[in-house]
Design an enzyme around this catalytic site. Structure first.
Site, short mmCIF file in Angstrom:
data_model
loop_
_atom_site.label_atom_id
_atom_site.label_comp_id
_atom_site.label_asym_id
_atom_site.label_seq_id
_atom_site.Cartn_x
_atom_site.Cartn_y
_atom_site.Cartn_z
N TYR A 145 29.47 22.96 -6.60
CA TYR A 145 28.12 22.38 -6.72
C TYR A 145 27.46 22.83 -8.02
O TYR A 145 27.33 24.03 -8.27
CB TYR A 145 27.31 22.84 -5.50
CG TYR A 145 25.81 22.66 -5.59
CD1 TYR A 145 25.25 21.42 -5.86
CD2 TYR A 145 24.95 23.73 -5.36
CE1 TYR A 145 23.87 21.25 -5.93
CE2 TYR A 145 23.58 23.58 -5.42
CZ TYR A 145 23.04 22.35 -5.71
OH TYR A 145 21.68 22.19 -5.77
N ASP A 230 29.16 29.35 2.38
CA ASP A 230 28.01 28.45 2.44
C ASP A 230 28.40 27.27 3.34
O ASP A 230 29.20 26.42 2.96
CB ASP A 230 27.67 27.97 1.03
CG ASP A 230 26.40 27.12 0.98
OD1 ASP A 230 26.11 26.45 1.99
OD2 ASP A 230 25.73 27.10 -0.06
N ILE A 232 26.41 24.86 4.85
CA ILE A 232 25.26 23.97 5.09
C ILE A 232 25.66 22.56 5.48
O ILE A 232 24.84 21.79 5.97
CB ILE A 232 24.28 23.94 3.89
CG1 ILE A 232 24.92 23.27 2.67
CG2 ILE A 232 23.80 25.33 3.54
CD1 ILE A 232 23.93 22.99 1.56
N LYS A 272 20.92 19.44 5.22
CA LYS A 272 21.96 18.42 5.24
C LYS A 272 22.23 17.89 6.65
O LYS A 272 22.28 16.67 6.86
CB LYS A 272 23.26 18.98 4.64
CG LYS A 272 23.08 19.67 3.30
CD LYS A 272 22.43 18.78 2.24
CE LYS A 272 22.29 19.51 0.92
NZ LYS A 272 21.65 18.69 -0.12
#
Length: 468
Positions: A145, A230, A232, A272
């Site tokens: 990202y 992570d 999410i 998300k």
């Protein structure tokens, strides 16, 4: 004497990345079906707008929560006053139960080990402050990202060393790639403090395999470093293989009493899975008491409002709603992803096989004028300015191979997505026509040159010997 700090005047925020530059171009000329039908369609934003109707329906049926009431009585004043930065117990309980539900209740979470933050951005930065000193490094598998260059580095001074993954195995993490990243850190005189992964992956839209997680856990055990997972996008997994949380692997390996237990940290957010990025709700989960304590103190710089916590505590505590929402949202994501993949296939464009997320990792190598990142940027600019689609080039995600792009599909209506696909299809067709015309011109030119050469050869052959 300088009037501003080095941080205020430095240029390391990452805003000059093509990932953010595409957003700027979109904001100058945003698509609108009525007001600006020829504008740029935003396909660089990983937002989930497919299930707002479910959330709005719940709000309409739960007026007390939406109106900050309890048993019909207003609690607005109570929520408006100062709240402890540890967070509302009812919300933390609802949050950890929701996280467990997404993981099929294969793992449970202790609400005393969760730290609330203003989104995943704040959670990741807080962990950097807790786990590393300025000038130390975290390893990240590529592609990753683009915002991590800002989130992890800008204020903390922590460095990122890429783990170079390739398309040869679907960009999976390998032992040689990890070793190469460690050697690169040594060359740069950086002490490695940990590895950060996104699972499911942003931008790949794939879940990390159990074997990759085992590899990472073996690595951090051997090196004595941290692992941040992570997660999410954990509730967006719409196809097999299913999502496997690192916490599930730790549990299966019976690591509760080992040193690695305290070196694994999970980041989560409702941005998300629930499509609520504007609510700014993120979380850190850690088994290390010192990390939880330090992160809780740091969270006072980015709190989640009491009103938000109260509302979402009521929503997440409604188990019937959350079960239905998770299931229905995943079905809608699957349908939308299929629509994009099929549409791109008709345009002669393939995607990495994915099973999660709000985007596809799209292969446009065959559209490049050469196998270079300069050619990738040239193509990206055409897509933004001529096709009027904002997508994210792979180079902004630190991909090692030119020609890959992240294309989002969940932040727009189905009609808008179909329009975007049609625009891209028309662009590819025009490129093919131009290429064919170019090749035909070259072919004709070669024929003419050959004819002239043959004619000259014949003329020279017919001349008298003394004239030669």
């Amino acid at each position: 004497m300088k009037l501003l700090s080095r941080k205020a005047t430095c240029n390391t925020h990452g805003q000059d990345s093509s990932y953010f530059l595409g957003w700027q171009e979109y904001e100058k000329n945003p698509y609108d079906e009525i007001k600006n039908p020829t504008g740029i369609i935003q396909m660089g934003l990983a937002e989930n707008q497919l299930s707002f109707d479910l959330l709005e329906s719940w709000l309409a049926n739960n007026q007390d929560a939406a109106g900050f009431k309890k048993d019909g009585q207003s609690i607005f004043r109570e929520l408006a006053l100062f709240q402890d930065y540890h967070g509302l117990p009812a919300f933390k309980k609802a949050m950890v139960e929701f996280m467990a539900e997404i993981r099929g209740n294969k793992v449970t979470f202790d609400q005393n080990k969760i730290v609330l933050t203003a989104g995943a951005t704040s959670a990741n930065e807080t962990l950097m402050f807790c786990l590393a000193e300025p000038g130390e490094a975290f390893l990240l598998p590529t592609p990753y990202y683009p915002g991590f260059d800002r989130d992890l580095k800008w204020r903390t001074g922590v460095e990122i060393v890429p783990i170079q993954c390739t398309s040869s195995n679907g960009f999976q993490i390998t032992a040689p790639a990890l070793e190469d990243a460690f050697q690169e850190a040594q060359k740069r005189n950086l002490r490695v403090k940990g590895v950060l992964v996104t699972n499911p992956s942003n931008p790949l839209g794939t879940t990390i395999t159990r074997s990759e997680l085992n590899l990472l856990l073996s690595l951090i055990t051997e090196k004595g470093i941290h692992l941040i997972s992570d997660e999410i996008y954990s509730g967006t997994v719409f196809n097999s293989p299913g999502f496997v949380s690192v916490m599930e692997v730790l549990k299966d390996m019976k690591c509760e009493s080992s040193q690695v237990w305290n070196k694994v940290h999970v980041v989560y957010s409702l941005s998300k899975d629930l499509g609520l990025p504007g609510f700014r709700v993120g979380a850190i989960y850690s088994n290390d008491d010192m990390v939880v304590s330090a992160a809780t103190k740091m969270s006072s710089f980015g709190l989640v409002s009491s009103q938000t916590q109260y509302l979402l505590a009521a929503l997440l505590s409604d188990k019937k709603f959350t079960r239905n929402y998770i299931s229905e949202n995943q079905k809608r994501l699957k349908q939308r992803q299929k629509l994009l993949v099929k549409g791109l296939e008709k345009a002669g464009i393939s995607c990495l096989k994915s099973n999660a997320g709000l985007f596809c990792w799209v292969n446009m190598k065959h559209l490049l004028s050469s196998n270079t990142f300069d050619a990738e940027m040239e193509l990206w600019k055409k897509i933004v300015h001529q096709v009027k689609l904002n997508i994210s080039p792979g180079s902004s995600c630190h991909c090692t191979e030119p020609g890959w792009f992240r294309v989002c599909f969940a932040n727009m209506s189905e009609e808008t997505l179909n329009l975007a696909i049609q625009r891209l299809k028309s662009f590819v067709e025009s490129m093919n026509i131009n290429n064919q015309s170019h090749h035909q011109l070259l072919k004709n030119s070669r024929r003419k040159s050959l004819a002239k050469w043959v004619l000259r050869l014949s003329f020279d052959h017919d001349r008298e010997p003394e004239e030669r």
